[in-house]
Design a protein around this motif. Sequence first.
Motif, mmCIF file in Angstrom:
data_model
loop_
_atom_site.group_PDB
_atom_site.id
_atom_site.type_symbol
_atom_site.label_atom_id
_atom_site.label_comp_id
_atom_site.label_asym_id
_atom_site.label_seq_id
_atom_site.Cartn_x
_atom_site.Cartn_y
_atom_site.Cartn_z
ATOM 1 N N ASN A 104 0.855 -1.185 0.000
ATOM 2 C CA ASN A 104 0.000 0.000 0.000
ATOM 3 C C ASN A 104 0.888 1.230 0.000
ATOM 4 O O ASN A 104 2.115 1.124 0.094
ATOM 5 C CB ASN A 104 -0.985 -0.002 1.181
ATOM 6 C CG ASN A 104 -0.292 -0.188 2.504
ATOM 7 O OD1 ASN A 104 0.725 0.448 2.776
ATOM 8 N ND2 ASN A 104 -0.813 -1.083 3.321
ATOM 9 N N CYS A 105 0.268 2.394 -0.095
ATOM 10 C CA CYS A 105 1.063 3.610 -0.241
ATOM 11 C C CYS A 105 1.761 3.993 1.067
ATOM 12 O O CYS A 105 2.839 4.576 1.050
ATOM 13 C CB CYS A 105 0.180 4.738 -0.755
ATOM 14 S SG CYS A 105 1.097 6.191 -1.243
ATOM 15 N N ALA A 106 1.135 3.648 2.201
ATOM 16 C CA ALA A 106 1.792 3.924 3.484
ATOM 17 C C ALA A 106 3.098 3.130 3.565
ATOM 18 O O ALA A 106 4.126 3.648 4.016
ATOM 19 C CB ALA A 106 0.864 3.550 4.641
ATOM 20 N N ILE B 155 -4.194 11.402 7.169
ATOM 21 C CA ILE B 155 -4.950 11.036 5.984
ATOM 22 C C ILE B 155 -5.851 9.857 6.293
ATOM 23 O O ILE B 155 -5.482 8.712 6.084
ATOM 24 C CB ILE B 155 -3.998 10.722 4.811
ATOM 25 C CG1 ILE B 155 -3.160 11.960 4.503
ATOM 26 C CG2 ILE B 155 -4.777 10.311 3.568
ATOM 27 C CD1 ILE B 155 -2.027 11.743 3.554
ATOM 28 N N VAL C 202 4.410 15.951 0.472
ATOM 29 C CA VAL C 202 3.278 15.041 0.656
ATOM 30 C C VAL C 202 2.014 15.748 0.216
ATOM 31 O O VAL C 202 1.727 16.861 0.665
ATOM 32 C CB VAL C 202 3.144 14.608 2.140
ATOM 33 C CG1 VAL C 202 1.944 13.684 2.317
ATOM 34 C CG2 VAL C 202 4.412 13.918 2.614
ATOM 35 N N ILE D 209 2.259 11.260 -3.535
ATOM 36 C CA ILE D 209 1.078 11.840 -4.178
ATOM 37 C C ILE D 209 -0.218 11.302 -3.575
ATOM 38 O O ILE D 209 -1.242 11.976 -3.561
ATOM 39 C CB ILE D 209 1.140 11.541 -5.696
ATOM 40 C CG1 ILE D 209 2.162 12.453 -6.357
ATOM 41 C CG2 ILE D 209 -0.222 11.741 -6.338
ATOM 42 C CD1 ILE D 209 2.247 12.278 -7.850
ATOM 43 N N SER E 39 -1.130 5.364 -4.400
ATOM 44 C CA SER E 39 -1.943 4.178 -4.102
ATOM 45 C C SER E 39 -2.498 3.558 -5.372
ATOM 46 O O SER E 39 -2.875 4.270 -6.298
ATOM 47 C CB SER E 39 -3.136 4.544 -3.213
ATOM 48 O OG SER E 39 -2.722 4.877 -1.932
ATOM 49 N N ASP F 126 -5.304 1.779 -5.233
ATOM 50 C CA ASP F 126 -6.758 1.601 -5.091
ATOM 51 C C ASP F 126 -7.520 2.881 -4.794
ATOM 52 O O ASP F 126 -8.627 2.844 -4.294
ATOM 53 C CB ASP F 126 -7.055 0.552 -4.017
ATOM 54 C CG ASP F 126 -6.492 0.913 -2.644
ATOM 55 O OD1 ASP F 126 -5.610 1.788 -2.572
ATOM 56 O OD2 ASP F 126 -6.940 0.319 -1.658
HETATM 57 C C1 PLP Z 1 -3.925 7.687 1.077
HETATM 58 C C2 PLP Z 1 -2.562 8.218 1.181
HETATM 59 C C3 PLP Z 1 -1.537 7.428 1.697
HETATM 60 C C4 PLP Z 1 -1.786 6.040 2.206
HETATM 61 O O1 PLP Z 1 -2.119 5.213 1.148
HETATM 62 P P1 PLP Z 1 -2.598 3.695 1.412
HETATM 63 O O2 PLP Z 1 -2.598 3.105 0.043
HETATM 64 O O3 PLP Z 1 -3.939 3.818 2.034
HETATM 65 O O4 PLP Z 1 -1.619 3.087 2.319
HETATM 66 C C5 PLP Z 1 -0.271 7.955 1.756
HETATM 67 N N1 PLP Z 1 -0.018 9.200 1.341
HETATM 68 C C6 PLP Z 1 -0.975 9.998 0.836
HETATM 69 C C7 PLP Z 1 -0.599 11.378 0.392
HETATM 70 C C8 PLP Z 1 -2.280 9.531 0.723
HETATM 71 O O5 PLP Z 1 -3.246 10.292 0.200
#
Ligand code: PLP
Length: 459
Positions: A150-152, A178, A223, A257, A290, A292
């Motif tokens: 995931n993005c985190a 977030i 961010v 992003i 992300s 999704d």
């Molecule tokens: C949603 C978001 C994340 C986390 O993304 P996940 O895929 O939910 O882990 C991280 N950074 C930003 C800027 C986001 O908008």
Amino acid sequence: MSSAKNEAARSLPSVDELLRSSTGCEIIAETGAKHAADLARAAIGAVRKTSSTTSKTETLASCEANLTEIWKLEKMRGQKRVINATGVIVHTNLGRAPLSDAVRNALIEASGACTLEYDLETGKRGKRGRRVEELIVELTGAEDAVVVNNCAAAAFFVLTVFASGGEAIISRGELVEIGGDFRVPDVLTMSGATLREVGTTNRTKIADYEKAIGDKTNLLLRVHPSNYRIIGFTATPSVAELAVLAKKHALIFYEDIGSGALVDLSDYGLTDEPVVGDSIAAGANLVTFSGDKLLGGPQSGIIAGRKELIEKLRKHPLYRALRPDKLTLAALQATLLSYTRGKQFEEIPVMRQLAMTAEEIKRRAEDFVANLPANGAIEINLVADGSVIGGGAAPDVRRPTVVIAIKHKTLSAENVERKFRMFEPPIITRIENQAVLIDLRTVSFDDESVIASAINSLN
Ligand SMILES: *Cc1c(COP(=O)(O)O)cnc(C)c1O
């Protein structure tokens, strides 16, 4: 215990008796005898507390009814298909991006043996995720890419590998939370990097970043605030300015992003969502996003950027802990292929739902209502409203829509909302001005008939 209660208790069925009922047999077949016995015990216990009858037939019937209810509620728990009639396109609580038909097929194919790490041409071991990485490169213009869960995880990974033990410079306007529990500063400091905060909440200038650069600085971090907007007297340097500054000081410039639009979505009101390719073109060395959210694929975190940096990530031991499985990669590959075909607005549900006009939705809603059988118990109106993007993206954007507003002559809106929610399959709606609202933007054509049945069942 009073003797009346004693009498009532004696008329209760045993667990075995209750499980021999047709309901009991059905539950045993689905969940096994041991768990069925636990449920039967709970059902009998509830009847023991409330029943005053001494008729064995009656107590058995109430125990059976109770068991059915307990079983129904249990089946409602855990992960289950629902119909999203809220109009929220990327609904975090309802599984974020709904996946395309191509993705569903790809998931079924990948569920058996597949070429996860196998090269059919050579018959030797292949690189996991390589095809997906190539597609990301093609779609973003980045030199290389790697995928994590995931993005985190992507943000944590980048900071761990490139800034741990050193400093990452970030604007105070970007230290945001977030959704859920993702707080930018918390996750990023877990990496072992120190966040060096510069500027103010509403205004940060390029000179603020430059002044903070020192011996310990490893990277410049930007961010995207995602679910949060500072409006009015604001300033933040452009991606290009930050890229130039990073280059001048031989630092890495990394942008998180979040939502990850692969194509420009400003035609649909999303003017503040950065496009990944633009960020890469403006000089970001690493970008994370992300899979999704606005991209419309499976949960995943994509890291795109400079070849040598991506290679370093791929070789890092932490990649082994963060890499996605075959199902994620299969789903992401099928999603990205819709983009390379240029068919994203037809094939990917998030894109299709985003692009739907209020006119289109109004026509669907009119047809839908015209085909409902007469029902004197309810009043239905079509009302102009707005669909929310969701998923922490574009909090200030509403896509114009037309909702089906239902008012019941005797039941409260909360009551009707619950009936929809307890329907099979459950239908998730929202309430406004004492009416239950159904926004067809997020409902597939196939699911319209389910919603019609639920409305017909109101009486
Ligand atoms: C949603 C978001 C994340 C986390 O993304 P996940 O895929 O939910 O882990 C991280 N950074 C930003 C800027 C986001 O908008």
